[in-house]
Design a protein around this motif. Structure first.
Motif, PDB file in Angstrom:
ATOM      1  N   LYS A   3       0.930  -1.175   0.105  1.00  0.00           N
ATOM      2  CA  LYS A   3       0.123  -0.026  -0.140  1.00  0.00           C
ATOM      3  C   LYS A   3       0.864   1.175   0.164  1.00  0.00           C
ATOM      4  CE  LYS A   3      -3.905  -2.242   1.878  1.00  0.00           C
ATOM      5  NZ  LYS A   3      -4.945  -2.412   0.883  1.00  0.00           N
ATOM      6  N   TYR A   4       0.626   2.171  -0.760  1.00  0.00           N
ATOM      7  CA  TYR A   4       1.367   3.319  -1.104  1.00  0.00           C
ATOM      8  C   TYR A   4       0.481   4.419  -0.734  1.00  0.00           C
ATOM      9  CZ  TYR A   4       4.701   0.230  -3.512  1.00  0.00           C
ATOM     10  OH  TYR A   4       5.472  -0.522  -4.042  1.00  0.00           O
ATOM     11  N   LEU A   5       1.179   5.642  -0.062  1.00  0.00           N
ATOM     12  CA  LEU A   5       0.661   6.853   0.023  1.00  0.00           C
ATOM     13  C   LEU A   5       1.474   8.030  -0.382  1.00  0.00           C
ATOM     14  CD1 LEU A   5      -1.252   8.642   2.071  1.00  0.00           C
ATOM     15  CD2 LEU A   5       0.851   8.606   3.725  1.00  0.00           C
ATOM     16  N   ALA A   6       0.731   8.878  -1.079  1.00  0.00           N
ATOM     17  CA  ALA A   6       1.273   9.766  -2.030  1.00  0.00           C
ATOM     18  C   ALA A   6       1.192  11.085  -1.105  1.00  0.00           C
ATOM     19  CB  ALA A   6       0.862  10.189  -3.288  1.00  0.00           C
ATOM     20  N   ILE A   7       2.071  12.072  -1.056  1.00  0.00           N
ATOM     21  CA  ILE A   7       2.177  13.254  -0.365  1.00  0.00           C
ATOM     22  C   ILE A   7       2.810  14.378  -1.174  1.00  0.00           C
ATOM     23  CG2 ILE A   7       3.234  14.570   1.806  1.00  0.00           C
ATOM     24  CD1 ILE A   7       3.225  11.730   3.176  1.00  0.00           C
ATOM     25  N   GLY A   8       1.802  15.520  -1.345  1.00  0.00           N
ATOM     26  CA  GLY A   8       2.298  16.639  -2.096  1.00  0.00           C
ATOM     27  C   GLY A   8       3.099  17.558  -1.139  1.00  0.00           C
TER      28      GLY A   8
END
Length: 123
Positions: A3-8
């Motif tokens: 599972k991946y989390l993307a953060i701007g």
């Protein structure tokens, strides 16, 4: 499956985190100002980002050359993004109060339709 989390970030970068290993596994570049909105297209396995630079970028995070395409239609910061459930249409909202609907068919790496579309909207 991971599972991946993307953060701007304010530094124009998207961080991709592995939530199980609790570490940043990749950094995606392409925006010239802060990354203010993100959404996943789970059907196509793409990450879409919107930024203060008014651009929307399509990323295929499985590839080294991750940038698939750029959507240009907003005049101010892109403050919201959402793919529909079947992954064929993207809605974007900008601080200039525009709502844009984008067709995923315009997001193919080698599509001549995409190039023609970009030429039209760059005017």
């Amino acid at each position: 499956s991971t599972k991946y989390l993307a953060i701007g970030t304010h530094s124009n970068v998207i961080q991709l985190w592995d939530t199980e290993a609790k570490r940043c596994v990749r950094k995606l570049h392409g925006h010239s100002n802060r990354v203010s909105s993100l959404t996943w297209n789970t059907q196509k396995k793409w990450l879409t980002s919107g930024g203060r630079d008014s651009n929307i970028l399509q990323h295929d995070v499985r590839c080294a050359n991750h940038l698939v395409t750029k959507y240009k239609g907003h005049r101010q910061e892109v403050c919201g993004l959402k793919w529909n459930d079947d992954g064929h249409a993207l809605a974007s909202g900008g601080n200039e109060n525009y709502l844009c609907i984008w067709d995923a068919a315009m997001s193919q790496r080698s599509s001549s339709r995409r190039r023609a579309f970009q030429e039209v909207i760059d005017i």
